[in-house]
Design a protein around this motif. Structure first.
Motif, short mmCIF file in Angstrom:
data_model
loop_
_atom_site.label_atom_id
_atom_site.label_comp_id
_atom_site.label_asym_id
_atom_site.label_seq_id
_atom_site.Cartn_x
_atom_site.Cartn_y
_atom_site.Cartn_z
N UNK A 106 4.99 23.25 2.71
CA UNK A 106 5.13 22.82 4.02
C UNK A 106 4.60 22.18 4.56
N UNK A 107 3.79 20.81 4.37
CA UNK A 107 3.29 20.10 5.27
C UNK A 107 4.19 19.16 6.11
N UNK A 108 4.49 19.52 6.86
CA UNK A 108 5.53 18.63 8.25
C UNK A 108 5.53 16.90 8.04
N UNK A 109 6.45 16.36 8.78
CA UNK A 109 6.12 14.79 8.05
C UNK A 109 4.93 14.42 9.25
N UNK A 134 0.57 -1.02 0.06
CA UNK A 134 -0.03 0.24 0.03
C UNK A 134 0.80 0.85 0.29
N UNK A 135 1.41 1.39 0.58
CA UNK A 135 2.87 2.46 0.90
C UNK A 135 3.43 2.17 -0.55
N UNK A 136 3.26 1.76 -1.11
CA UNK A 136 4.67 2.02 -2.19
C UNK A 136 3.84 2.35 -3.65
N UNK A 137 2.72 2.14 -3.44
CA UNK A 137 1.13 2.51 -4.39
C UNK A 137 0.90 4.52 -4.43
N UNK A 138 0.98 4.51 -2.91
CA UNK A 138 0.91 6.45 -2.69
C UNK A 138 2.06 6.60 -4.13
N UNK A 139 1.51 8.01 -4.85
CA UNK A 139 2.50 8.54 -6.02
C UNK A 139 3.28 9.09 -4.87
N UNK A 140 4.65 9.08 -5.58
CA UNK A 140 5.59 9.96 -5.03
C UNK A 140 5.09 11.07 -5.09
N UNK A 157 5.74 14.96 -2.93
CA UNK A 157 6.84 15.90 -2.57
C UNK A 157 6.11 17.37 -2.77
N UNK A 158 4.65 17.14 -3.71
CA UNK A 158 4.24 18.01 -3.68
C UNK A 158 3.57 18.38 -2.12
N UNK A 217 -2.71 13.69 6.74
CA UNK A 217 -3.69 13.17 5.84
C UNK A 217 -3.54 12.59 4.38
N UNK A 218 -2.44 12.53 4.62
CA UNK A 218 -2.15 11.97 2.85
C UNK A 218 -1.61 10.18 2.85
N UNK A 219 -0.89 9.98 4.42
CA UNK A 219 -0.31 8.45 3.82
C UNK A 219 -1.75 7.67 4.39
#
Length: 358
Positions: free
Chosen positions: A262-265, A246-252, A256-257, A271-273
């Motif tokens: 300015x989003x932190x880790x 599942x993690x590898x299916x998240x577009x890089x 990067x965007x 909100x993304x992962x």
């Protein structure tokens, strides 16, 4: 004009022929399809559906396994096995409710632990900063392909009274617990530190399924905590692979965007992962939930329900009643009640984890 009418009449005359040919090809394709799937269908019917139906019939019998369940030697008792298991006060219902209580704690802490650990491991081996990721993926997955019997025996030696774990705890001045001899729940042990050794009146007098609320809220025993640690360690590698996919299916580009914006880790994780990993989370939780209710081999090797039945599970009761006591009807009834519990909890879990439209 006449030629046009003649051509239309000829086309109409050949259309039924083409239809018959198409239907003939369709029937041939269907027969070929059934021919190819027939071996798989036969295997499923013989080794899955037929045994399920036979077990359902056995659950309605008083059968000792010495003769055919379809002969007259087995007494038909109807729903008595289920009634004795769920409603009639006795040893069987008491043992089953104890196993349900134990398994609820096993599910609560085991599923949560394995989901968190496997997710953390997947994020670690998916990081581009980590060197030797293939090596760590292999190491983390290795317990999943190791014999569960061998690992259970290893844990038995580690957590015995004079085992390595207690020796290491003694180095820091901590007296190790009696891992497989103390029947108290961890909450009871904590209460005993404050002088509460007996159940309060309300908790002792109120019963649920033949057990007092004091027993229901005792927490898992120390031995059950050992089983939970064993399960989390052995299965986290398998579920790590599901999360890794599942993690590898998240577009890089998305990561990067969000980093450029300015989003932190933590914000990227929140909100993304996590939203993009919803399906993987639902799959892992479902599989871990089903596996937790089916636990048997670790209990059989490590404790066989001891101490004081605090590691008893429904699968182990089904085995003991069937092959130990010769009550195959009761064992089959336990298996079908366990099957119903798994189905209900899986449906509830899938409903809670379903994707909702904004």
């Amino acid at each position: 004009m006449t030629a046009t009418v003649t051509r239309e009449t000829s086309a109409d005359r050949h259309r039924p022929v083409r239809r018959r040919r198409a239907s003939g090809h369709l029937r041939q394709e269907r027969r070929a399809g059934w021919l190819f799937v027939a071996p798989a269908v036969i295997v499923l019917v013989v080794f899955l559906f037929a045994p399920i139906l036979m077990a359902a019939w056995v659950s309605l019998l008083d059968w000792n396994g010495q003769s055919s369940p379809f002969s007259g030697d087995a007494d038909f008792v109807g729903l008595d096995n289920y009634r004795n298991l769920l409603t009639e006060a006795g040893l069987l219902r008491n043992d089953f409710m104890l196993s349900v209580r134990n398994t609820l704690y096993y599910v609560l802490f085991g599923v949560a632990g394995v989901v968190v650990l496997s997710f953390v491991l997947a994020m670690a081996v998916n990081s581009y900063v980590l060197r030797g990721r293939s090596f760590f993926r292999t190491i983390f997955y290795f317990p999943a392909i190791t014999s569960s019997v061998a690992i259970s025996v290893l844990f038995l030696f580690l957590f015995q009274g004079a085992g390595v774990v207690n020796v290491m705890l003694s180095w820091v001045g901590v007296d190790g617990p009696s891992w497989f001899t103390d029947p108290r729940g961890v909450l009871h042990i904590v209460f005993s530190w404050f002088g509460v050794d007996a159940a309060p009146g309300a908790l002792a007098d109120t019963t649920l399924g033949g057990l007092s609320l004091w027993d229901w809220f005792s927490g898992p025993s120390v031995a059950m905590c050992t089983l939970i640690m064993l399960t989390v360690w052995t299965t986290s590698g398998t579920y790590m692979l599901f999360f890794l996919v599942g993690l590898q299916d998240i577009p890089v580009e998305l990561e990067e965007a969000t980093a450029i914006d300015g989003a932190g880790a933590w914000q990227r994780f929140r909100y993304l992962t996590l939203p993009l990993m919803r399906r993987s989370l639902v799959l892992v939780i479902t599989l871990a939930l089903i596996g937790s209710w089916q636990v048997f081999d670790q209990v059989f090797i490590l404790s066989q329900g001891a101490p004081a039945k605090t590691t008893l599970t429904p699968a182990y009761i089904s085995y003991v009643r069937s092959f130990g006591d010769g009550q195959f009807g009761v064992g089959a009834a336990v298996a079908f009640v366990l099957f119903a519990i798994i189905i209900v909890l899986t449906l509830v879990q899938r409903w809670v984890g379903r994707e909702r439209r904004a």
